[in-house]
Write an enzyme that holds these catalytic residues in place. Structure first.
Site, PDB file in Angstrom:
ATOM      1  N   GLU A  29       0.162   9.349  -8.626  1.00 48.19           N
ATOM      2  CA  GLU A  29       0.784   9.092  -7.189  1.00 48.19           C
ATOM      3  C   GLU A  29       0.931  10.211  -6.454  1.00 48.19           C
ATOM      4  O   GLU A  29       1.288  10.151  -5.211  1.00 48.19           O
ATOM      5  CB  GLU A  29       1.997   8.203  -7.571  1.00 48.19           C
ATOM      6  N   THR A  66      -1.970   3.319  -6.659  1.00 45.55           N
ATOM      7  CA  THR A  66      -0.790   2.809  -5.715  1.00 45.55           C
ATOM      8  C   THR A  66      -0.141   1.654  -6.498  1.00 45.55           C
ATOM      9  O   THR A  66      -0.707   0.956  -7.491  1.00 45.55           O
ATOM     10  CB  THR A  66      -0.975   2.445  -4.369  1.00 45.55           C
ATOM     11  N   LYS A 117      -3.841  11.244  -4.277  1.00 42.13           N
ATOM     12  CA  LYS A 117      -3.238  10.096  -4.548  1.00 42.13           C
ATOM     13  C   LYS A 117      -4.250   9.288  -5.100  1.00 42.13           C
ATOM     14  O   LYS A 117      -5.164   8.554  -4.418  1.00 42.13           O
ATOM     15  CB  LYS A 117      -2.370   9.665  -3.720  1.00 42.13           C
TER      16      LYS A 117
HETATM   17  C1  LIG Z   1       2.658  -3.145   2.855  1.00 45.89           C
HETATM   18  C2  LIG Z   1       2.615  -1.872   2.440  1.00 45.89           C
HETATM   19  O1  LIG Z   1       2.079  -1.032   3.001  1.00 45.89           O
HETATM   20  N1  LIG Z   1       3.473  -1.388   1.088  1.00 45.89           N
HETATM   21  C3  LIG Z   1       3.473  -0.400   0.519  1.00 45.89           C
HETATM   22  C4  LIG Z   1       3.939  -0.341  -0.659  1.00 45.89           C
HETATM   23  C5  LIG Z   1       3.801   0.640  -1.707  1.00 45.89           C
HETATM   24  N2  LIG Z   1       3.238   1.950  -0.923  1.00 45.89           N
HETATM   25  C6  LIG Z   1       3.256   3.065  -1.841  1.00 45.89           C
HETATM   26  O2  LIG Z   1       2.664   2.841  -3.052  1.00 45.89           O
HETATM   27  C7  LIG Z   1       3.135   3.568  -4.127  1.00 45.89           C
HETATM   28  C8  LIG Z   1       3.849   2.747  -5.022  1.00 45.89           C
HETATM   29  O3  LIG Z   1       4.682   1.572  -4.567  1.00 45.89           O
HETATM   30  C9  LIG Z   1       4.163   4.392  -3.644  1.00 45.89           C
HETATM   31  O4  LIG Z   1       3.524   5.635  -3.396  1.00 45.89           O
HETATM   32  C10 LIG Z   1       4.297   3.726  -2.392  1.00 45.89           C
HETATM   33  O5  LIG Z   1       5.094   4.735  -1.369  1.00 45.89           O
HETATM   34  C11 LIG Z   1       2.822   2.013   0.109  1.00 45.89           C
HETATM   35  O6  LIG Z   1       2.450   3.123   0.647  1.00 45.89           O
HETATM   36  N3  LIG Z   1       2.782   0.669   0.846  1.00 45.89           N
END
Ligand code: A1EHT
Length: 106
Positions: A76, A26, A23
């Site tokens: 991602e 983000t 990955k």
């Molecule tokens: C505060 C905090 O940790 N927030 C987040 C926010 C997003 N994400 C990941 O980022 C990518 C795009 O949104 C996807 O893979 C989500 O699952 C995460 O892991 N943690």
């Protein structure tokens, strides 16, 4: 002006994908867009704040929700039909996002 952030959190279930280098992006909201290209940040789990690995920030680019596409999904390592609902769940009211591209520190 505040200093560049040195820590980023990911949902614990996603951290194996980050730590394996699969990955490489983000997508976050404005509040988490202040990462600076060229800086190194510590990855922690959101739930337990456990240290996972380090990443180097490559770029931070603004994107609209509607422009998130298959290429982002590949980076991602999440299918697009899962990624978009996931982002909607995390950020129900946003249209503007930031693609944070990073590389895993060996
Ligand atoms: C505060 C905090 O940790 N927030 C987040 C926010 C997003 N994400 C990941 O980022 C990518 C795009 O949104 C996807 O893979 C989500 O699952 C995460 O892991 N943690």
């Amino acid at each position: 002006m505040s200093a560049a952030p040195t820590k980023i959190t990911f949902f614990e279930w996603l951290t194996p994908l980050v730590a394996s280098g699969k990955k490489t992006i983000t997508i976050r909201d404005e509040s988490e867009s202040h990462y600076v290209p060229g800086t190194r940040v510590d990855v922690h789990t959101l739930e337990k704040d456990e240290y996972v690995c380090q990443i180097d920030i490559v770029s931070v680019e603004k994107i609209s929700f509607e422009d998130i596409n298959e290429e982002h999904a590949a980076q991602e390592f999440i299918p697009l039909e899962e990624l978009k609902p996931l982002i909607r769940e995390i950020y129900p009211n946003d249209e503007d996002f930031y693609v944070i591209t990073y590389t895993l520190v060996a």
